[in-house]
Design a protein around this motif. Structure first.
Motif, PDB file in Angstrom:
ATOM      1  N   ILE A   1       0.821  -1.217   0.000  1.00  0.00           N
ATOM      2  CA  ILE A   1       0.000   0.000   0.000  1.00  0.00           C
ATOM      3  C   ILE A   1       0.855   1.266   0.000  1.00  0.00           C
ATOM      4  O   ILE A   1       0.856   2.035  -0.971  1.00  0.00           O
ATOM      5  CB  ILE A   1      -0.941   0.003   1.229  1.00  0.00           C
ATOM      6  CG1 ILE A   1      -1.850  -1.233   1.193  1.00  0.00           C
ATOM      7  CG2 ILE A   1      -1.767   1.281   1.296  1.00  0.00           C
ATOM      8  CD1 ILE A   1      -2.699  -1.409   2.435  1.00  0.00           C
ATOM      9  N   PHE A   2       1.602   1.491   1.079  1.00  0.00           N
ATOM     10  CA  PHE A   2       2.202   2.802   1.306  1.00  0.00           C
ATOM     11  C   PHE A   2       3.264   3.151   0.270  1.00  0.00           C
ATOM     12  O   PHE A   2       3.316   4.276  -0.224  1.00  0.00           O
ATOM     13  CB  PHE A   2       2.781   2.860   2.726  1.00  0.00           C
ATOM     14  CG  PHE A   2       2.945   4.259   3.235  1.00  0.00           C
ATOM     15  CD1 PHE A   2       1.853   5.115   3.331  1.00  0.00           C
ATOM     16  CD2 PHE A   2       4.185   4.737   3.619  1.00  0.00           C
ATOM     17  CE1 PHE A   2       1.993   6.408   3.804  1.00  0.00           C
ATOM     18  CE2 PHE A   2       4.331   6.028   4.082  1.00  0.00           C
ATOM     19  CZ  PHE A   2       3.240   6.866   4.171  1.00  0.00           C
ATOM     20  N   LEU A   3       4.124   2.174  -0.068  1.00  0.00           N
ATOM     21  CA  LEU A   3       5.176   2.441  -1.046  1.00  0.00           C
ATOM     22  C   LEU A   3       4.574   2.829  -2.392  1.00  0.00           C
ATOM     23  O   LEU A   3       5.025   3.780  -3.049  1.00  0.00           O
ATOM     24  CB  LEU A   3       6.076   1.208  -1.191  1.00  0.00           C
ATOM     25  CG  LEU A   3       7.168   1.298  -2.268  1.00  0.00           C
ATOM     26  CD1 LEU A   3       8.087   2.488  -2.000  1.00  0.00           C
ATOM     27  CD2 LEU A   3       7.975   0.009  -2.333  1.00  0.00           C
ATOM     28  N   LYS A   4       3.558   2.108  -2.820  1.00  0.00           N
ATOM     29  CA  LYS A   4       2.936   2.405  -4.114  1.00  0.00           C
ATOM     30  C   LYS A   4       2.277   3.786  -4.109  1.00  0.00           C
ATOM     31  O   LYS A   4       2.319   4.515  -5.111  1.00  0.00           O
ATOM     32  CB  LYS A   4       1.896   1.337  -4.432  1.00  0.00           C
ATOM     33  CG  LYS A   4       2.514  -0.043  -4.651  1.00  0.00           C
ATOM     34  CD  LYS A   4       1.443  -1.096  -4.901  1.00  0.00           C
ATOM     35  CE  LYS A   4       2.085  -2.479  -5.109  1.00  0.00           C
ATOM     36  NZ  LYS A   4       1.078  -3.532  -5.322  1.00  0.00           N
ATOM     37  N   GLU A   5       1.676   4.140  -2.982  1.00  0.00           N
ATOM     38  CA  GLU A   5       0.996   5.437  -2.918  1.00  0.00           C
ATOM     39  C   GLU A   5       1.980   6.595  -2.967  1.00  0.00           C
ATOM     40  O   GLU A   5       1.735   7.602  -3.641  1.00  0.00           O
ATOM     41  CB  GLU A   5       0.135   5.514  -1.657  1.00  0.00           C
ATOM     42  CG  GLU A   5      -1.093   4.611  -1.714  1.00  0.00           C
ATOM     43  CD  GLU A   5      -1.993   4.780  -0.506  1.00  0.00           C
ATOM     44  OE1 GLU A   5      -1.597   5.518   0.420  1.00  0.00           O
ATOM     45  OE2 GLU A   5      -3.089   4.172  -0.486  1.00  0.00           O
ATOM     46  N   ILE A   6       3.102   6.482  -2.255  1.00  0.00           N
ATOM     47  CA  ILE A   6       4.051   7.607  -2.280  1.00  0.00           C
ATOM     48  C   ILE A   6       4.831   7.627  -3.599  1.00  0.00           C
ATOM     49  O   ILE A   6       5.326   8.683  -4.016  1.00  0.00           O
ATOM     50  CB  ILE A   6       5.006   7.572  -1.072  1.00  0.00           C
ATOM     51  CG1 ILE A   6       5.880   6.323  -1.077  1.00  0.00           C
ATOM     52  CG2 ILE A   6       4.248   7.701   0.232  1.00  0.00           C
ATOM     53  CD1 ILE A   6       6.919   6.329   0.032  1.00  0.00           C
ATOM     54  N   GLU A   7       4.975   6.467  -4.270  1.00  0.00           N
ATOM     55  CA  GLU A   7       5.599   6.466  -5.600  1.00  0.00           C
ATOM     56  C   GLU A   7       4.734   7.222  -6.602  1.00  0.00           C
ATOM     57  O   GLU A   7       5.252   7.822  -7.554  1.00  0.00           O
ATOM     58  CB  GLU A   7       5.815   5.029  -6.080  1.00  0.00           C
ATOM     59  CG  GLU A   7       7.005   4.342  -5.419  1.00  0.00           C
ATOM     60  CD  GLU A   7       7.173   2.896  -5.843  1.00  0.00           C
ATOM     61  OE1 GLU A   7       8.286   2.373  -5.702  1.00  0.00           O
ATOM     62  OE2 GLU A   7       6.174   2.289  -6.300  1.00  0.00           O
ATOM     63  N   ASN A   8       3.420   7.212  -6.409  1.00  0.00           N
ATOM     64  CA  ASN A   8       2.516   7.956  -7.287  1.00  0.00           C
ATOM     65  C   ASN A   8       2.620   9.467  -7.087  1.00  0.00           C
ATOM     66  O   ASN A   8       2.027  10.234  -7.852  1.00  0.00           O
ATOM     67  CB  ASN A   8       1.072   7.510  -7.052  1.00  0.00           C
ATOM     68  CG  ASN A   8       0.849   6.069  -7.482  1.00  0.00           C
ATOM     69  OD1 ASN A   8       1.538   5.558  -8.365  1.00  0.00           O
ATOM     70  ND2 ASN A   8      -0.120   5.401  -6.866  1.00  0.00           N
ATOM     71  N   CYS A   9       3.341   9.877  -6.038  1.00  0.00           N
ATOM     72  CA  CYS A   9       3.466  11.304  -5.744  1.00  0.00           C
ATOM     73  C   CYS A   9       4.657  11.950  -6.441  1.00  0.00           C
ATOM     74  O   CYS A   9       4.929  13.148  -6.231  1.00  0.00           O
ATOM     75  CB  CYS A   9       3.577  11.533  -4.230  1.00  0.00           C
ATOM     76  SG  CYS A   9       2.132  10.993  -3.303  1.00  0.00           S
ATOM     77  N   ILE A  10       5.428  11.161  -7.221  1.00  0.00           N
ATOM     78  CA  ILE A  10       6.603  11.736  -7.893  1.00  0.00           C
ATOM     79  C   ILE A  10       6.176  12.853  -8.837  1.00  0.00           C
ATOM     80  O   ILE A  10       6.779  13.938  -8.874  1.00  0.00           O
ATOM     81  CB  ILE A  10       7.367  10.632  -8.655  1.00  0.00           C
ATOM     82  CG1 ILE A  10       7.956   9.618  -7.661  1.00  0.00           C
ATOM     83  CG2 ILE A  10       8.481  11.242  -9.498  1.00  0.00           C
ATOM     84  CD1 ILE A  10       8.659   8.463  -8.327  1.00  0.00           C
ATOM     85  N   GLU A  11       5.134  12.603  -9.605  1.00  0.00           N
ATOM     86  CA  GLU A  11       4.649  13.609 -10.547  1.00  0.00           C
ATOM     87  C   GLU A  11       3.675  14.587  -9.897  1.00  0.00           C
ATOM     88  O   GLU A  11       3.437  15.660 -10.424  1.00  0.00           O
ATOM     89  CB  GLU A  11       3.977  12.919 -11.733  1.00  0.00           C
ATOM     90  CG  GLU A  11       4.915  12.021 -12.533  1.00  0.00           C
ATOM     91  CD  GLU A  11       4.216  11.344 -13.687  1.00  0.00           C
ATOM     92  OE1 GLU A  11       2.987  11.547 -13.821  1.00  0.00           O
ATOM     93  OE2 GLU A  11       4.890  10.621 -14.438  1.00  0.00           O
TER      94      GLU A  11
END
Length: 898
Positions: free
Chosen positions: A641-651
């Motif tokens: 959950i958490f890793l994928k969600e913060i990876e989506n915050c790059i853009e």
């Protein structure tokens, strides 16, 4: 009126009216009517009219109380025998019975006077005065007993009335007296047992062996006496039962009257009550006796524990003072013998400790009531034994390395002396010829081969091998011998050069000069390279030269500590932008997830590997959940959950704060992990050096041991709030700042909640369930004064000047007062525990926000200021924070009531 009400009301018993009963003016023969109605007979009695009203009422009341309620409800049959008397006697009897009979009447039979004149008068009188008797039941006048037999069967009438019923008045009185005495005995015995049981229940268990033994002996003696009383009472009842049944036993044709059958039932019921009372008492005594025996076992265990603990402490103190590792082979061998003596001396205390721990575990297995007191002592005994064993092993290892080191140094020193002797013993004149020079070269080469045995040619390898025992003195000695080896090697090199020239048969022979053992060549050997900046004066042969900076190790450790620190001093370089910090967060999150995965797969899963089960120590068996806590749950949350969600915050960096706000509840899993951490660390200290963990670490190729990786979650939750702080600095007064501030506040709340929960689990002595007290809002240490209305004024005044140090825990339902205690655990850092002292329900307290004379004080009072607690905070800000939280709780309660 009050005195009358306070008097004990009890039914009449035979012994109270024994004289009146013996006069026999009224009897309960035991006969019954056709419908089972009890028969009371008033036999001929000359002085019937002279009997006092009180005596008459007592006797009649007593007789009507004997039959069962069922028989009495049918109604009594009265038989008045006045065959030898006059009509006046009949009239007096009917008048007295009509006015004073307490029971329910069914029929009244009167055997009229037998003389003709009196019979005639009686016939006339009964007709004239029937209404005056005010009886609601028929009065049947009979001429003879044969007329009576028409109404009542002969078997229910005594011989005086022409019947066959056996009745002895003295025996009847004896039976009634015995039954009532037995009933009183049963009641008294039950009261004695109840009193004793109450005393047992209220008895406080002593705190020493002697008092416990005395209490156990006293209670056992009292129990034996009561059991004897019970036996006597049972014997009395059995004897009474035999006496009542005696006519039936004596003659098979005899039958007991209904009243006698009721007597039998009464005695049997009393015996049954006695039996039930005895069983209940025996059951209670069994539990109490078991508790007393367990208390005595506990006191013996505690006494033995104190003695063994003292012996172990002395042993550990002696071992702690055993720090010398020796400066020579002889000294180290002497220390090894002393260590052996200390180990042998410790065998007896260690065996006693292990035996006592085993005994304690047996008490636990036998369901001892003081498990919470025994188990920690068993754990402590085993820990001390393990510590002593491990420390002894460590001492042997250190002394063994020290012995090996000094033997190597001695051999190296002897090799140097032998080399110098060899060089000095080669005669100059013999080396002038080719043959002599070649012979000398062969001797030198043979000797130099032996240098490899000493393994001292590489200083770095030498220091790595013996780093753990290199004290400054040993290091200086080793440096001296290493320098000596270097100098001797240099001497051999120069001798070889000279001998090789002679062996080449040069035309102009060069005469080499044999060096003196205490001198050395003046030129530096080209074969020896030294660190830059480290020189050696050539005037001294074996002068000590330091090989590295003495403070380098301390500096390295300090640097490690600085690099590992995560706290308020952690800052990113000023050139870092918002995107840099997000990238840092994502990269470290990926590394964090990989580390968690490696721990779970490389350690936790391997504990279930059947091929490695034999490597797992017994203390670690079935303890995986304790060691790792909810680490798998944390890994699943971050990985899925958490890793994928913060990876989506790059853009979309502005979405990052929302990730933390959205996952606020999920991040609470760290609270559970941190609460388990003390148990995990205790288990690691016990089993961390096992081969199993070493094998897992080797397979994973980890540089650090498992305990370092188990700290990662604690460091990670701290790192989040640090990263959010830096992001907030980079985005001041920009879009999304409010969400970042809220996210940072969320993380700080989680860290506070984790910190509070770590304090909460250290509360001891509270008998309730802290989970039922509501949410933990605040916790902290304060100075506390108490001011109670109750109690001696002197104590109250004294309390005002001597504050108590108390740690307060504020819940939504309760305020706990605890005393903070710090204890050393397993030789590690001090750990705090909080001993429960008092509690106040928040629904019954009030608050005074300001106390005159000190702006850091406030009051919490209870039951209309019956109890007042003056609280002094360390600062005004802390006081205001607590007042605000308490006010919120009280306001919430008020709103709930509304």
């Amino acid at each position: 009126t009050d005195e009358i009400m306070q008097q004990e009301i009890r039914p009449l018993v035979a012994v109270d009216i024994i004289e009146q009963l013996h006069r026999q003016f009224a009897i309960l023969s035991g006969g019954r009517g056709k419908d089972g109605a009890p028969i009371i007979t008033f036999p001929e009695f000359a002085g019937f009219s002279d009997i006092p009203d009180e005596d008459f009422l007592n006797v009649v009341t007593y007789l009507t109380s004997i039959p069962s309620l069922e028989a009495a409800s049918i109604g009594f049959i009265i038989i008045i025998d006045r065959r030898r008397d006059k009509w006046s006697a009949v009239k007096a009897s009917l008048t007295r019975i009509a006015g004073a009979f307490p029971g329910n009447l069914q029929l009244v039979f009167v055997l009229r006077p037998s003389r003709f004149i009196q019979r005639t008068i009686a016939d006339i009188g009964i007709k004239l005065y029937r209404d005056d008797f005010k009886m609601k039941v028929p009065i049947i006048m009979l001429n003879s007993v044969s007329d009576l037999h028409g109404y009542i069967d002969k078997s229910q009438l005594t011989r005086e009335l022409g019947g066959t019923l056996e009745y002895g008045h003295s025996q009847w009185i004896h039976h009634r007296t015995a039954i009532e005495n037995f009933a009183m005995t049963v009641k008294t015995t039950a009261q004695m047992l109840q009193t004793f049981g109450t005393d047992l229940a209220e008895t406080e268990l002593p705190n020493d062996v002697q008092c416990t033994e005395e209490l156990l002996s006293a209670h056992t003696d009292h129990h034996s006496k009561l059991k004897d009383e019970l036996k006597l009472a049972v014997k009395q009842g059995a004897t009474l039962l035999t006496c009542i049944r005696e006519p039936v036993t004596r003659s098979a044709n005899s039958k007991l009257s209904p009243d006698e059958l009721e007597n039998v039932a009464t005695v049997e019921r009393l015996l049954a009550q006695l039996d039930e009372t005895e069983k209940a008492f025996d059951q209670f005594w069994t539990k109490h006796h078991l508790k007393l025996e367990q208390c005595l076992q506990l006191r013996h265990f505690e006494h033995d524990f104190r003695e063994v603990k003292l012996a172990l402490d002395n042993l550990m103190e002696g071992q702690a003072g055993f720090t010398d590792i020796g400066d020579s082979v002889t000294r180290v061998e002497h220390l090894l013998r002393e260590q052996k003596q200390l180990e042998e001396k410790g065998q007896e205390p260690l065996e006693k400790a292990q035996s006592l721990a085993l005994h304690g575990e047996q008490l636990i297995q036998n369901n001892h009531y003081a498990v919470d007191s025994i188990r920690p002592k068993c754990v402590e005994l085993r820990r001390i034994c393990d510590d002593f064993t491990n420390e002894t092993k460590k001492k042997y290892d250190i002394l063994g390395k020290s012995l090996e080191l000094h033997k190597q140094l001695d051999k190296a020193s002897q090799w140097c002396e032998a080399g110098i002797y060899l060089l000095a013993s080669q005669a100059v004149d013999k080396c002038q010829s080719q043959e002599g020079a070649e012979t000398a070269l062969v001797e030198i080469e043979k000797f130099l081969v032996t240098a490899k045995e000493h393994q001292l040619s590489n200083p770095k390898e030498f220091y790595n091998q013996f780093d753990m025992i290199l004290t400054p003195e040993i290091k200086a000695n080793a440096q001296r011998i290493l320098q000596k080896l270097e100098d001797v090697q240099e001497m051999f090199d120069k001798r070889q050069v000279s001998l090789k020239k002679l062996a080449a048969k040069q035309t102009r022979p060069v005469q080499p000069v044999a060096p003196h053992p205490e001198s050395s060549p003046k030129r530096a050997s080209p074969k020896i390279t030294r660190p830059a900046g480290v020189g050696r004066p050539r005037t001294a042969a074996f002068r000590y030269t330091p090989m590295f900076c003495p403070n380098s190790r301390k500096t390295f450790l300090l640097l490690c500590m600085l690099c590992c620190t995560v706290g308020k001093h952690y800052n990113f370089p000023p050139f870092f932008s918002f995107s840099h910090i997000i990238n840092e967060l994502i990269e470290t999150e990926r590394v964090y997830v990989e580390e968690l995965q490696s721990i779970i797969e490389g350690y936790a899963s391997e504990m279930d590997n059947p091929n490695l089960v034999h490597l797992i120590p017994s203390a670690l068996q079935n303890k995986k959940e304790i060691l790792f806590g909810n680490l798998p749950e944390i890994y699943e949350f971050h990985n899925r959950i958490f890793l994928k969600e913060i990876e989506n915050c790059i853009e979309n960096p502005e979405l990052l704060a929302r990730c933390f706000l959205k996952r606020k509840e999920d991040l609470q899993i760290y609270e559970k992990y941190c609460q388990n951490k003390p148990r995990s660390e205790a288990l690691w200290r016990q089993c961390g050096d096992s081969i199993f963990f070493q094998e897992c670490q080797r397979k994973l190729d980890h540089k650090l041991s498992l305990d370092a990786y188990l700290l990662k979650p604690v460091q990670r939750i701290t790192k989040y709030q640090l990263l959010l702080k830096e992001m907030l600095k980079c985005s001041k007064n920009s879009e999304g700042t409010a969400e970042l501030e809220e996210a940072l506040a969320t993380m700080l709340d989680i860290i506070k909640s984790v910190n509070d929960s770590m304090h909460q689990i250290a509360i001891t002595g509270y008998e309730g369930d802290v989970s039922e007290l509501g949410k933990l809002l605040m916790q902290g240490s304060f100075n506390v004064w108490t001011d109670h209305k109750k109690g001696h004024n002197k104590v109250k005044d004294l309390a005002r000047f001597k504050p108590m140090q108390r740690h307060l825990f504020l819940y939504t339902k309760m305020l706990l007062f605890c005393k903070k205690r710090e204890e050393n655990t397993d030789g590690h850092e001090k750990t705090a525990s909080y001993s429960f002292k008092n509690s106040l329900k928040m629904s019954t307290v009030g608050i005074t926000e300001n106390v005159k004379g000190d702006n850091k004080k406030f009051e919490i009072w209870y039951n209309g200021r019956e109890e007042v607690y003056i609280i002094q905070a360390s600062s005004v800000e802390l006081k205001n924070t607590w007042i605000s939280e308490i006010r919120k709780v009280l306001t919430g309660q008020l709103e709930a009531c509304r």
